[in-house]
Scaffold this motif. Sequence first.
Motif, PDB file in Angstrom:
ATOM      1  N   VAL A  30       0.839  -1.201   0.000  1.00 56.92           N
ATOM      2  CA  VAL A  30       0.000   0.000   0.000  1.00 56.92           C
ATOM      3  C   VAL A  30       0.875   1.251   0.000  1.00 56.92           C
ATOM      4  CG1 VAL A  30      -1.776   1.264   1.254  1.00 56.92           C
ATOM      5  CG2 VAL A  30      -1.753  -1.233   1.340  1.00 56.92           C
ATOM      6  N   ASP A  31       0.599   2.153  -0.942  1.00 58.92           N
ATOM      7  CA  ASP A  31       1.295   3.438  -0.982  1.00 58.92           C
ATOM      8  C   ASP A  31       0.477   4.527  -0.287  1.00 58.92           C
ATOM      9  OD1 ASP A  31       3.536   2.518  -2.516  1.00 58.92           O
ATOM     10  OD2 ASP A  31       2.287   2.590  -4.308  1.00 58.92           O
ATOM     11  N   VAL A  32      -0.851   4.466  -0.464  1.00 59.80           N
ATOM     12  CA  VAL A  32      -1.752   5.483   0.088  1.00 59.80           C
ATOM     13  C   VAL A  32      -3.017   4.791   0.602  1.00 59.80           C
ATOM     14  CG1 VAL A  32      -3.200   7.500  -0.488  1.00 59.80           C
ATOM     15  CG2 VAL A  32      -0.911   7.285  -1.473  1.00 59.80           C
ATOM     16  N   ILE A  33      -3.563   5.297   1.704  1.00 59.10           N
ATOM     17  CA  ILE A  33      -4.861   4.840   2.207  1.00 59.10           C
ATOM     18  C   ILE A  33      -5.829   6.013   2.135  1.00 59.10           C
ATOM     19  CG2 ILE A  33      -6.170   4.047   4.224  1.00 59.10           C
ATOM     20  CD1 ILE A  33      -3.733   2.495   5.103  1.00 59.10           C
ATOM     21  N   GLY A  34      -7.024   5.739   1.611  1.00 60.09           N
ATOM     22  CA  GLY A  34      -8.086   6.744   1.556  1.00 60.09           C
ATOM     23  C   GLY A  34      -9.313   6.218   2.285  1.00 60.09           C
ATOM     24  N   ILE A  35      -9.885   7.057   3.161  1.00 62.96           N
ATOM     25  CA  ILE A  35     -11.048   6.644   3.954  1.00 62.96           C
ATOM     26  C   ILE A  35     -12.157   7.680   3.786  1.00 62.96           C
ATOM     27  CG2 ILE A  35     -11.904   6.142   6.276  1.00 62.96           C
ATOM     28  CD1 ILE A  35      -8.945   5.558   7.040  1.00 62.96           C
ATOM     29  N   LYS A  36     -13.358   7.190   3.508  1.00 59.79           N
ATOM     30  CA  LYS A  36     -14.525   8.071   3.384  1.00 59.79           C
ATOM     31  C   LYS A  36     -15.775   7.243   3.661  1.00 59.79           C
ATOM     32  CE  LYS A  36     -16.796  11.191   0.145  1.00 59.79           C
ATOM     33  NZ  LYS A  36     -16.740  11.741  -1.211  1.00 59.79           N
ATOM     34  N   ILE A  43      -4.387   1.852  -1.801  1.00 58.21           N
ATOM     35  CA  ILE A  43      -4.001   2.304  -3.136  1.00 58.21           C
ATOM     36  C   ILE A  43      -2.524   2.073  -3.403  1.00 58.21           C
ATOM     37  CG2 ILE A  43      -3.923   4.299  -4.685  1.00 58.21           C
ATOM     38  CD1 ILE A  43      -6.178   5.488  -2.858  1.00 58.21           C
ATOM     39  N   GLN A  44      -2.275   1.509  -4.564  1.00 57.56           N
ATOM     40  CA  GLN A  44      -0.916   1.352  -5.073  1.00 57.56           C
ATOM     41  C   GLN A  44      -0.741   2.405  -6.159  1.00 57.56           C
ATOM     42  OE1 GLN A  44       0.790  -2.040  -7.700  1.00 57.56           O
ATOM     43  NE2 GLN A  44       0.588  -2.767  -5.609  1.00 57.56           N
ATOM     44  N   LEU A  76      -6.963  -0.579  -5.014  1.00 53.89           N
ATOM     45  CA  LEU A  76      -6.992   0.263  -6.205  1.00 53.89           C
ATOM     46  C   LEU A  76      -5.591   0.576  -6.708  1.00 53.89           C
ATOM     47  CD1 LEU A  76      -9.602   2.922  -5.041  1.00 53.89           C
ATOM     48  CD2 LEU A  76     -10.016   1.015  -6.577  1.00 53.89           C
ATOM     49  N   LEU A  77      -5.511   0.866  -7.995  1.00 54.23           N
ATOM     50  CA  LEU A  77      -4.286   1.345  -8.625  1.00 54.23           C
ATOM     51  C   LEU A  77      -4.534   2.793  -9.030  1.00 54.23           C
ATOM     52  CD1 LEU A  77      -1.466   0.772  -9.911  1.00 54.23           C
ATOM     53  CD2 LEU A  77      -2.705   0.247 -12.018  1.00 54.23           C
ATOM     54  N   ALA A  78      -3.644   3.699  -8.636  1.00 50.29           N
ATOM     55  CA  ALA A  78      -3.726   5.102  -9.048  1.00 50.29           C
ATOM     56  C   ALA A  78      -2.702   5.343 -10.138  1.00 50.29           C
ATOM     57  CB  ALA A  78      -3.454   6.024  -7.863  1.00 50.29           C
ATOM     58  N   LYS A  79      -3.156   5.913 -11.238  1.00 51.54           N
ATOM     59  CA  LYS A  79      -2.276   6.179 -12.374  1.00 51.54           C
ATOM     60  C   LYS A  79      -2.641   7.530 -12.965  1.00 51.54           C
ATOM     61  CE  LYS A  79      -0.311   3.756 -16.283  1.00 51.54           C
ATOM     62  NZ  LYS A  79       1.061   3.837 -15.847  1.00 51.54           N
ATOM     63  N   LYS A  80      -1.621   8.251 -13.414  1.00 48.79           N
ATOM     64  CA  LYS A  80      -1.865   9.566 -14.006  1.00 48.79           C
ATOM     65  C   LYS A  80      -2.036   9.435 -15.516  1.00 48.79           C
ATOM     66  CE  LYS A  80       0.066  13.357 -12.468  1.00 48.79           C
ATOM     67  NZ  LYS A  80       0.946  14.518 -12.226  1.00 48.79           N
ATOM     68  N   GLU A  81      -3.115  10.017 -16.014  1.00 47.21           N
ATOM     69  CA  GLU A  81      -3.375  10.033 -17.444  1.00 47.21           C
ATOM     70  C   GLU A  81      -2.505  11.105 -18.111  1.00 47.21           C
ATOM     71  OE1 GLU A  81      -6.014   8.104 -19.269  1.00 47.21           O
ATOM     72  OE2 GLU A  81      -5.414   6.953 -17.508  1.00 47.21           O
ATOM     73  N   LYS A  82      -2.432  11.065 -19.431  1.00 47.49           N
ATOM     74  CA  LYS A  82      -1.622  12.046 -20.172  1.00 47.49           C
ATOM     75  C   LYS A  82      -2.110  13.473 -19.947  1.00 47.49           C
ATOM     76  CE  LYS A  82      -0.061   8.890 -23.707  1.00 47.49           C
ATOM     77  NZ  LYS A  82      -0.048   8.526 -25.108  1.00 47.49           N
ATOM     78  N   ASN A  83      -3.413  13.629 -19.679  1.00 39.74           N
ATOM     79  CA  ASN A  83      -3.972  14.965 -19.457  1.00 39.74           C
ATOM     80  C   ASN A  83      -3.754  15.451 -18.017  1.00 39.74           C
ATOM     81  OD1 ASN A  83      -5.801  13.506 -17.952  1.00 39.74           O
ATOM     82  ND2 ASN A  83      -7.588  14.039 -19.176  1.00 39.74           N
ATOM     83  N   GLY A  84      -3.076  14.624 -17.195  1.00 42.25           N
ATOM     84  CA  GLY A  84      -2.774  15.010 -15.818  1.00 42.25           C
ATOM     85  C   GLY A  84      -3.779  14.521 -14.791  1.00 42.25           C
ATOM     86  N   GLU A  85      -4.911  13.982 -15.247  1.00 47.61           N
ATOM     87  CA  GLU A  85      -5.932  13.487 -14.325  1.00 47.61           C
ATOM     88  C   GLU A  85      -5.477  12.170 -13.699  1.00 47.61           C
ATOM     89  OE1 GLU A  85     -10.643  12.160 -14.339  1.00 47.61           O
ATOM     90  OE2 GLU A  85      -9.672  12.678 -16.216  1.00 47.61           O
ATOM     91  N   ILE A  86      -5.763  12.014 -12.407  1.00 43.48           N
ATOM     92  CA  ILE A  86      -5.438  10.759 -11.724  1.00 43.48           C
ATOM     93  C   ILE A  86      -6.647   9.847 -11.784  1.00 43.48           C
ATOM     94  CG2 ILE A  86      -4.836   9.693  -9.523  1.00 43.48           C
ATOM     95  CD1 ILE A  86      -3.234  12.226  -8.885  1.00 43.48           C
ATOM     96  N   ILE A  87      -6.421   8.646 -12.284  1.00 40.59           N
ATOM     97  CA  ILE A  87      -7.467   7.646 -12.438  1.00 40.59           C
ATOM     98  C   ILE A  87      -7.270   6.551 -11.406  1.00 40.59           C
ATOM     99  CG2 ILE A  87      -8.470   5.941 -14.022  1.00 40.59           C
ATOM    100  CD1 ILE A  87      -8.878   8.835 -14.933  1.00 40.59           C
TER     101      ILE A  87
END
Length: 92
Positions: A30-36, A43-44, A76-87
């Motif tokens: 795990v690189d990041v944890i998100g809680i809501k 998240i990796q 989840l896997l977090a990846k940055k798109e070419k437009n800068g958005e994180i998916i």
Amino acid sequence: MVGSSFEREVVKTLEERGFLAFRCRGKYGVDVIGIKKDYIWLIQCDDSSEPITQMQTKKRAEVLKENAEKYGCIPLLAKKEKNGEIIFSKIT
């Protein structure tokens, strides 16, 4: 393996979406944890600017998925798109 600046960017994105978020430095895959509310995301982060072999990525994803199942979280896997958005994509 992944740049800490990208992890901080993922944390910021989650916080902007109303999550409590923090970095974990790759422990347990795990690189990041998100809680809501009813969601706990493990998240990796995949920063494609850093060289990671397919085998390393697969191993980390397996560890993350195992820990998510063990603790009732969403992997989840977090990846940055070419437009800068994180998916965010669910690891299955």
